[in-house]
Design a protein around this motif. Structure first.
Motif, PDB file in Angstrom:
ATOM      1  N   LEU A  58       2.865  10.241  -9.827  1.00  0.00           N
ATOM      2  CA  LEU A  58       4.044  10.094  -8.980  1.00  0.00           C
ATOM      3  C   LEU A  58       5.322  10.274  -9.792  1.00  0.00           C
ATOM      4  N   PRO A 117      -2.440   7.415 -10.383  1.00  0.00           N
ATOM      5  CA  PRO A 117      -1.494   7.748  -9.306  1.00  0.00           C
ATOM      6  C   PRO A 117      -0.036   7.507  -9.665  1.00  0.00           C
ATOM      7  N   LYS A 143      -4.080   1.623 -10.433  1.00  0.00           N
ATOM      8  CA  LYS A 143      -3.417   2.826  -9.915  1.00  0.00           C
ATOM      9  C   LYS A 143      -2.657   3.538 -11.035  1.00  0.00           C
ATOM     10  N   ASP A 192       0.839  -1.186   0.000  1.00  0.00           N
ATOM     11  CA  ASP A 192       0.000   0.000   0.000  1.00  0.00           C
ATOM     12  C   ASP A 192       0.880   1.244   0.000  1.00  0.00           C
ATOM     13  N   TRP A 193       0.331   2.326  -0.533  1.00  0.00           N
ATOM     14  CA  TRP A 193       1.124   3.546  -0.696  1.00  0.00           C
ATOM     15  C   TRP A 193       1.055   4.396   0.578  1.00  0.00           C
ATOM     16  N   LYS A 194       1.832   4.022   1.578  1.00  0.00           N
ATOM     17  CA  LYS A 194       1.929   4.832   2.779  1.00  0.00           C
ATOM     18  C   LYS A 194       2.681   6.128   2.454  1.00  0.00           C
ATOM     19  N   TRP A 195       2.384   7.177   3.225  1.00  0.00           N
ATOM     20  CA  TRP A 195       2.988   8.477   2.910  1.00  0.00           C
ATOM     21  C   TRP A 195       4.508   8.429   3.012  1.00  0.00           C
ATOM     22  N   TRP A 196       5.031   7.696   4.011  1.00  0.00           N
ATOM     23  CA  TRP A 196       6.476   7.639   4.187  1.00  0.00           C
ATOM     24  C   TRP A 196       7.151   6.852   3.073  1.00  0.00           C
ATOM     25  N   ARG A 197       6.435   5.877   2.523  1.00  0.00           N
ATOM     26  CA  ARG A 197       6.994   5.113   1.411  1.00  0.00           C
ATOM     27  C   ARG A 197       7.061   5.991   0.154  1.00  0.00           C
ATOM     28  N   ILE A 198       6.015   6.765  -0.087  1.00  0.00           N
ATOM     29  CA  ILE A 198       5.995   7.649  -1.251  1.00  0.00           C
ATOM     30  C   ILE A 198       7.041   8.747  -1.095  1.00  0.00           C
ATOM     31  N   ALA A 199       7.169   9.292   0.117  1.00  0.00           N
ATOM     32  CA  ALA A 199       8.169  10.335   0.347  1.00  0.00           C
ATOM     33  C   ALA A 199       9.577   9.804   0.085  1.00  0.00           C
TER      34      ALA A 199
END
Length: 546
Positions: free
Chosen positions: A288, A284, A281, A240-247
């Motif tokens: 990204l 998204p 996705k 899942d695309w957690k915010w910390w993973r995307i950051a």
């Protein structure tokens, strides 16, 4: 955890056969065409009599790949085994980090304080004179220049020795940390312990990797950031695309592109494939990757404005057309009559482009160009290139393939391999000291022969074409397994390779991203299927292994 043995597939099946046949056929075609080009310098001797050779190579390579894919598929069907104390220790990020430094530091001491040549000297003077150019990545120029000047300012004699050592030490730590992260990542994703151990030992003991850690070119840090970026690409498809993973993904992507200019081109080439494979996705993932490219462009533009950097010459993007025109005029001087606007006479006013031609590197045909007149004559030059193309198509193909043989055909001679020279900056000497001269002599012999200590097959470890074909083979098997994350990572590596095909020369350091990443991705292809599902369900924290 449930066993996966009940649903095992047959050892061989049609899908595996077809998965093996396609890359085997392409490789056999390259062997026939490029083998002829390497042996005779042209395609003139090619004929239908080469067809049996092509079929023989295809059958042989298909058989080898079919068995290899079947074995890898069998490994992927095995049940995962619980981690024991040994497996946890050998895959601990900190342990791997220290192990790699222990393996690499002695080689560094043999070449103290490191390597300094080619682009490094240009970037240093750019920093020292505050005359920056975006031809080289500005972030790397700042890092290299800052370290060099810090050492120079701290030296009573004004020597640059400690400055170069400081940069190489920082780079070695970065490389070791990225590789240690990759090994820890493999553990958390369920890669078998023997694969992790083999990859770790390869990075530590292979004679190939140690010299790059104290090589002051931009390609090294870029290469290990490619490794981390590819692993984070895989995670996008699995978690899942957690915010910390995307950051984290964005930060690594932007840093990677800032360390080498062709990174953004590879990312844009990846974009359509990523959108295609990210079902559910697609919007998204498109946003990204576009955001990553946009942030890179903004950061690079900011650095350009801050440093008042000049744009790099457009002659770099003309490497392939200039090589093709030069080879055409070398083989057929009468083709010069097509230059009705005398574009070549304008750009090469004191030399003939045909006389400058070197089939391995395009720099000799770029250096004599009148850069002041280049921009306004690019349309005319490309028009001439297009007019010559129909009548000299075979020559154009020969020029392109001959320069890129080291990227295509294993065993091809490279223009250069390692570069153990230290170019002395004017006014700031670099004192060289070998604390382990016998080890240095061993590596200098390796540089000359690419065979380490007489061990058969070690030359293949450094062959860029081998890395490219391992990448293609891995991509094919990832398609078979329907591992879209790994498919995307392999495509990104192939996109880097594609940008290098259009570059000035085929050398190892341009493909360091493949050297660092391919062994890790190939190991990931043997992750048991149940481990992939368990990792996705467990949402393992990416930072837990270091």
């Amino acid at each position: 955890m449930k066993s996966n043995t009940a649903g095992k597939q047959p050892f061989l099946n049609k899908q595996i056969f077809w998965t093996a046949l396609i890359p085997a056929g392409i490789f056999s075609l390259i062997c026939v065409f490029c083998g002829e080009l390497r042996a005779n310098g042209s395609f003139a001797a090619l004929s239908w009599t080469d067809l049996p050779l092509f079929l023989l190579w295809t059958a042989l390579f298909t058989a080898v790949l079919t068995v290899l894919f079947a074995l890898m598929n069998r490994q992927a069907q095995r049940s995962t085994k619980p981690e024991n104390l040994f497996s946890r220790i050998v895959s601990n990020g900190f342990v791997v980090f220290l192990f790699l430094l222990a393996c690499w530091v002695p080689v560094w001491l043999a070449f103290w304080p490191g390597h300094f040549s080619a682009d490094s000297i240009t970037q240093f003077y750019s920093y020292y004179n505050e005359e920056h150019s975006s031809h080289h990545p500005l972030l790397h120029t700042l890092l290299l220049g800052f370290c060099m000047m810090l050492g120079i300012d701290a030296s009573p004699e004004g020597y640059a020795t400690n400055g170069l050592a400081l940069y190489c030490g920082i780079q070695m730590v970065i490389v070791a940390a990225c590789v240690a992260y990759a090994i820890s990542w493999m553990k958390r994703r369920g890669v078998p312990v023997w694969v992790r151990l083999l990859v770790t030992l390869g990075f530590g003991f292979s004679p190939f990797f140690a010299p790059w850690t104290f090589y002051s070119q931009k390609d090294v840090i870029f290469g290990v950031l490619v490794l981390v970026f590819c692993l984070k690409l895989v995670d996008l498809w699995q978690f899942d695309w957690k915010w910390w993973r995307i950051a984290g993904f964005i930060v690594i992507a932007v840093l990677m592109m800032l360390m080498r200019n062709n990174g953004v081109y590879a990312l844009l080439l990846l974009l359509p494939f990523a959108i295609w494979w990210m079902k559910g996705k697609r919007i998204p993932v498109a946003l990204l990757l576009v955001v990553c490219a946009g942030l890179y462009l903004a950061a690079n533009s900011g650095l350009t404005a801050l440093l008042d950097a000049e744009a790099g010459s457009k002659v770099e993007i003309l490497s392939t057309p200039l090589q093709q025109i030069a080879r055409t005029l070398r083989d057929d001087p009468a083709a010069a009559e097509m230059d009705t606007e005398d574009v070549l006479g304008t750009l090469y006013w004191d030399v003939s482009i045909a006389e400058c031609y070197d089939e391995r590197i395009s720099d000799p045909v770029k250096w004599p160009v009148d850069y002041d007149l280049l921009d306004e004559n690019i349309p005319g030059l490309l028009s001439l290139w297009a007019r010559m193309l129909p009548a000299h198509f075979d020559t154009y193909v020969e020029a392109f393939l001959t320069q890129n043989l080291p990227y295509l055909l294993p065993g091809s001679d490279m223009y250069t391999s390692f570069d153990f020279t230290v170019e002395q900056p004017e006014w700031f000497p670099i004192e060289q000291t070998s604390y382990l001269p016998k080890l240095r002599a061993l590596y200098e012999t390796y540089d000359e022969t690419m065979t380490f200590a007489g061990i058969p097959g070690t030359s293949l470890l450094a062959d860029p074409a081998v890395q490219v074909w391992l990448c293609i083979i891995g991509f094919a098997f990832a398609i078979y397994r329907k591992e879209r994350g790994l498919m995307t990572a392999f495509v990104f590596l192939l996109a880097i390779w594609f940008t290098c095909l259009l570059g000035p020369v085929a050398i190892m350091r341009y493909l360091l991203g493949l050297y660092y990443t391919v062994p890790v991705l190939l190991g990931c292809l043997m992750i048991p299927r149940e481990a992939t599902a368990d990792a996705a369900a467990g949402e393992t924290d990416d930072t837990s292994g270091l």
